[in-house]
Design a protein around this motif. Structure first.
Motif, PDB file in Angstrom:
ATOM      1  N   VAL A   1       0.872  -1.174   0.000  1.00 33.12           N
ATOM      2  CA  VAL A   1       0.000   0.000   0.000  1.00 33.12           C
ATOM      3  C   VAL A   1       0.904   1.218   0.000  1.00 33.12           C
ATOM      4  CG1 VAL A   1      -0.221  -0.043   2.534  1.00 33.12           C
ATOM      5  CG2 VAL A   1      -1.860   1.254   1.149  1.00 33.12           C
ATOM      6  N   LEU A   2       0.652   2.136  -0.929  1.00 30.74           N
ATOM      7  CA  LEU A   2       1.406   3.371  -1.051  1.00 30.74           C
ATOM      8  C   LEU A   2       0.437   4.544  -0.947  1.00 30.74           C
ATOM      9  CD1 LEU A   2       2.611   1.161  -3.304  1.00 30.74           C
ATOM     10  CD2 LEU A   2       4.322   2.959  -3.545  1.00 30.74           C
ATOM     11  N   ARG A   3       0.980   5.713  -0.701  1.00 32.48           N
ATOM     12  CA  ARG A   3       0.175   6.933  -0.662  1.00 32.48           C
ATOM     13  C   ARG A   3       0.731   7.916  -1.673  1.00 32.48           C
ATOM     14  NH1 ARG A   3      -3.568   7.319   3.194  1.00 32.48           N
ATOM     15  NH2 ARG A   3      -3.590   5.639   4.747  1.00 32.48           N
ATOM     16  N   ASP A   4      -0.151   8.458  -2.501  1.00 30.58           N
ATOM     17  CA  ASP A   4       0.295   9.351  -3.556  1.00 30.58           C
ATOM     18  C   ASP A   4       0.638  10.728  -2.994  1.00 30.58           C
ATOM     19  OD1 ASP A   4      -2.133  10.626  -3.117  1.00 30.58           O
ATOM     20  OD2 ASP A   4      -2.768  10.562  -5.205  1.00 30.58           O
ATOM     21  N   ALA A   5       0.907  11.674  -3.882  1.00 31.56           N
ATOM     22  CA  ALA A   5       1.320  13.008  -3.446  1.00 31.56           C
ATOM     23  C   ALA A   5       0.238  13.739  -2.667  1.00 31.56           C
ATOM     24  CB  ALA A   5       1.733  13.837  -4.662  1.00 31.56           C
TER      25      ALA A   5
END
Length: 357
Positions: free
Chosen positions: A94-98
């Motif tokens: 799981v990543l978080r964008d800008a």
């Protein structure tokens, strides 16, 4: 031990995968080793992992899925002892964008074994985390020049994902891939799913080509509303264009090939635009409909009548320049829409590679 437990291991405690989106987070599939011309798919996963905050959700078992003799991870020998071992890591993160919006990334080497079980496991995890849409990424070597805008072809079961991107104008048969199996299974389960294929100049397909990575990420942004940091890729593109320009100057015979490809590209793109007037390349703004233009103009007239602040003239969206370096630089082109031959097989395996840091 259940088959599912042997296939992957969930991280504990599990990282938060919550999303403000009503339809759930996006999942991006970037598996290396199938169609990865210009090392674009490897570049996408490396760039996202390096540029954004991430946490592993599920790690897949290499012993269950990977043929080490066909891949042979690199091992560094340091004088009298073993040094670094390359890690073949196949996982979902799981990543978080800008804008701090979460999304999932399935990346790593494409499995050599047990595609059916792997497909079911990924689809089960997509259900578990209520994935709203899935985009698989591919990069195909095509007979196109680097001096024209790169085309990203789209396919899928959702108009929101495909949008106005270029689609195949022909029926194609391509070699199967694990990502394509996942697309099929998610479609059966009612998920919105699609695939984006960057068309990489065939004479550059064996080397890292950062523009292909950039255009795939731009296409994802346009389709999903995610926001990625792309400045470092733009710098990589400028360096690659500079090196390519120097090479062309030293090898004028190559330019004869490029000019022929330019003529073919221009002809095919014009033919496609006539047939699909709303088509757009990644980074181009969608053309407004007649109703949108009419409503915008009525609002402009109304603002004049009631004395409110208004622009000097109605503004409308149009096809702008691609995000990234100026078009004066060498910008890779997209593909010859609709015509394929043995050399333009979109499933051709260009092998694995590494994007320069």
């Amino acid at each position: 031990m259940s088959d599912e437990n042997r296939m992957y291991e969930l991280e504990y405690p599990s990282p938060e995968v919550g999303s403000d989106q009503a339809d759930g987070p996006t999942m991006i599939i970037a598996l290396q080793g199938y169609a990865d011309a210009g090392h674009a798919i490897d570049g996408v996963s490396r760039h996202l992992r390096a540029a954004l905050e991430s946490a592993t959700i599920a790690s897949f078992s290499n012993d269950e899925l990977i043929d080490y003799r066909s891949r042979r991870p690199a091992v560094t020998l340091e004088q009298d002892h073993l040094g670094e071992f390359t890690d073949l890591q196949l996982d979902i993160r799981v990543l978080r964008d800008a804008n701090d919006k979460p999304f999932l990334l399935l990346s790593g080497p494409e499995p050599d074994f047990r595609w059916e079980s792997f497909t079911q496991a990924v689809a089960d995890l997509a259900d578990k985390y209520r994935v709203g849409r899935t985009i698989s990424l591919y990069a195909s070597p095509m007979q196109v020049p680097h001096t024209r805008p790169m085309v990203v072809m789209a396919h899928g079961n959702s108009k929101d994902l495909v949008g106005d991107l270029v689609t195949w104008d022909a029926r194609l048969t391509v070699p199967g891939a694990a990502a394509l199996f996942i697309e099929r299974e998610l479609h059966k389960r009612g998920h919105n799913v699609g695939g984006f294929t960057a068309q990489v100049p065939h004479y550059l397909s064996q080397s890292p080509y950062p523009l292909a990575t950039h255009q795939l990420l731009t296409a994802i942004q346009d389709a999903t509303g995610l926001k990625f940091p792309l400045r470092s890729l733009e710098a990589d593109i400028q360096r690659a264009n500079q090196q390519l320009g120097q090479y062309m100057e030293a090898n004028p015979e190559i330019m004869h090939l490029v000019h022929a490809l330019e003529a073919q590209y221009d002809q095919e793109l014009e033919r496609y635009r006539q047939k699909h007037p709303d088509m757009r390349l990644p980074g181009e703004e969608a053309m407004p409909s007649g109703d949108e233009l009419g409503a915008e103009f009525e609002a402009f007239l109304a603002s004049i009548e009631d004395g409110t602040n208004a622009p000097e003239e109605p503004t409308s969206r149009g096809r702008g320049e691609l995000n990234g370096p100026s078009s004066e630089n060498i910008f890779p082109l997209g593909e010859d829409a609709g015509e394929t031959d043995e050399d333009t097989d979109p499933g051709e395996d260009s092998g694995e590679g590494r994007r320069p840091e």
